[in-house]
Design an enzyme around this catalytic site. Structure first.
Site: not given
Length: 224
Positions: A49, A86, A115, A199, A202
């Site tokens: 991402s 992801g 991740n 979040d 990011h």
């Protein structure tokens, strides 16, 4: 007789000069043709991402900024952003063979592993996947760049250190170029919360030029 010979030598000299001139032009044309026919650079970015512009307007992520920077610096290259939000190192490893076959890249940027840490996957598995991707890229004739990641200290000092070190160890073992930490100056800069989306994972569009600034000093000579 003397004047005839003199005239003959003059014509001969002029002819030789003309032929030399034609030869120079032919060599120049051949060199220009060879330059024009040189294989174009194709850069494949295999990431997650952080490279896939998650939560951002299209064209504002560091990969898109890199493509524009290459054009500004007159370093002609096509960029294929094969990043998926992801994605893990295992996912990238499984996708890479098809990407290499389809795009035949001259350069491969691997930005994966973050991740893996978020999911608590074994470091040995991440290292093995990164190494396999680097080797596959080299076997396909591509230069390889590993983009490193780090995790917050709440993962534990040992895990944090070992995770950061594995990117360097893979790059060194495989002779790949290395960007130590994509988010340098973002996570550890002043008011880092301002550079992250709600979040807190990011980066915002404001952070992506800083991310490119971390990559560019390594990427520019590497592509050149």
């Amino acid at each position: 007789m003397g004047s005839v010979m003199k005239d003959g030598w003059a014509r001969y000299g002029a002819r030789r000069g003309f032929l030399r001139h034609c030869s120079v032009l032919a060599l120049a044309a051949a060199a220009q043709g060879a330059w024009c026919a040189a294989p174009a650079r194709t850069i494949v970015v295999l990431g997650d991402s952080l490279s896939a512009e998650y939560g951002l307007a299209r064209g504002s992520g560091w990969v898109a900024l890199m493509e524009r920077k290459l054009a500004d610096e007159k370093l002609p290259a096509s960029v294929v952003n094969a990043s998926i939000s992801g994605d893990t190192s295992s996912g990238g490893r499984s996708r890479l063979p098809a990407l290499l076959k389809a795009h035949k890249p001259s350069h491969l940027v691997i930005e994966l592993g973050g991740n893996d840490a978020l999911r608590g996957l074994p470091l040995a598995m991440t290292r093995d996947n990164l190494q396999a991707m680097a080797r596959a890229g080299k076997a396909a004739g591509a230069k390889v760049l590993i983009v490193g990641m780090q995790v917050p200290p709440n993962y534990g000092a040992r895990y944090t250190q070992d995770f950061a070190a594995l990117f360097e160890s893979v790059a060194r073992a495989e002779g790949a170029a290395l960007v130590p930490f994509l988010l340098a100056g973002v996570t550890d800069g002043p008011q880092p919360e301002r550079l992250f989306q709600p979040d807190r994972i990011h980066p915002t569009a404001e952070a992506h030029p800083r991310m490119l600034a971390n990559v560019w000093p390594v990427l520019k000579p590497w592509v050149r």
